[in-house]
Design an enzyme around this catalytic site. Structure first.
Site, PDB file in Angstrom:
ATOM      1  N   ASP A   1      31.512  46.028   3.970  1.00 36.16           N
ATOM      2  CA  ASP A   1      32.173  44.930   4.653  1.00 36.16           C
ATOM      3  C   ASP A   1      33.697  44.995   4.544  1.00 36.16           C
ATOM      4  OD1 ASP A   1      29.723  43.701   5.446  1.00 36.16           O
ATOM      5  OD2 ASP A   1      29.482  42.958   3.410  1.00 36.16           O
ATOM      6  N   ASP A   2      34.204  46.073   3.987  1.00 38.33           N
ATOM      7  CA  ASP A   2      35.644  46.213   3.820  1.00 38.33           C
ATOM      8  C   ASP A   2      36.272  46.721   5.122  1.00 38.33           C
ATOM      9  OD1 ASP A   2      37.829  46.549   1.406  1.00 38.33           O
ATOM     10  OD2 ASP A   2      38.156  47.969   3.028  1.00 38.33           O
ATOM     11  N   TYR A   3      37.126  45.898   5.732  1.00 40.15           N
ATOM     12  CA  TYR A   3      37.737  46.273   7.010  1.00 40.15           C
ATOM     13  C   TYR A   3      38.574  47.543   6.877  1.00 40.15           C
ATOM     14  CZ  TYR A   3      40.871  46.266  11.011  1.00 40.15           C
ATOM     15  OH  TYR A   3      41.598  46.650  12.113  1.00 40.15           O
TER      16      TYR A   3
END
Length: 222
Positions: free
Chosen positions: A162-164
């Site tokens: 979920d890390d952009y």
């Protein structure tokens, strides 16, 4: 200094062997230079993470310093028990927002209740067990738990889907014009097991280099 739960040289050799594309990223980035941050306790590390959420490092450091100024020995004196003894007004006076105050209170209560493990106990727990415990805290999501695993415990096989920034780094590294979906990143990352932490660090490193020859990355809604 805290130590990694894996041998970096072995991790890099594995990543080179299983993914030629990532091998090019490793060549460009150079030596593995990921640094772990020392944690006095799981509580202290998470309290700091809560304060730092959605703030610049400079602003967060100032606020965290003010908060810790309420305790003997500053940051070294930050404990769940002392935080619970501190009034809401004193905590808010440090620059802590109401939502973060609620998170800090919940973290402190869960810590004194034994729901948050000690560092010694956490080191004996699996990644999944730690994540389950941490995300029960108000304001601590999976990403924050994964950052704790990576940068506090040095766990070897964490891939923060979920890390952009990681998704953007993947697009830059593999010359994709759109950000990968969570599923695509997870599927590609299977080949990096059991060293997805090192793979993530090398992908992040691509964002610190000039990208003039890389294609423009555009965001697509999923």
């Amino acid at each position: 200094m805290p130590a990694f739960g894996f041998e970096p040289a072995e991790a890099i050799a594995h990543l080179r062997a299983v993914d030629p594309g990532l091998a090019s990223v490793i060549d460009a980035a150079g030596p593995f230079a990921m640094e772990l941050k020392k944690a006095r306790s799981v509580f202290a590390a998470l309290a700091e993470a809560i304060v730092y959420q959605q703030l610049s490092n400079k602003a967060a450091a100032t606020i965290f310093g003010r908060l810790c100024g309420n305790f003997p020995r500053g940051p070294a004196g930050l404990t769940a028990e002392r935080l619970l003894e501190l009034s809401d007004a004193r905590i808010r006076a440090a620059g802590i927002s109401r939502p973060k105050l609620k998170s800090l209170r919940d973290l402190a209560r869960r810590t004194t209740a034994g729901e948050i493990p000690t560092l010694a106990r956490a080191r004996r727990m699996t990644d999944a067990e730690i994540i389950e415990r941490l995300i029960a805290v108000h304001g601590i999501g999976r990403w924050s738990a994964e950052m704790f695993l990576m940068f506090r415990l040095g766990r070897p096989d964490v891939l923060p889907l979920d890390d952009y920034s990681l998704r953007k780094a993947y697009a830059v590294a593999f010359r994709n014009r759109t950000l990968p979906s969570r599923d695509i990143l997870e599927k590609h990352g299977q080949k990096w097991r059991p060293y997805r932490t090192a793979a993530s660090w090398y992908l992040w490193a691509t964002l610190n280099r000039p990208q003039s020859r890389s294609p423009r990355v555009t965001v697509t809604l999923e």
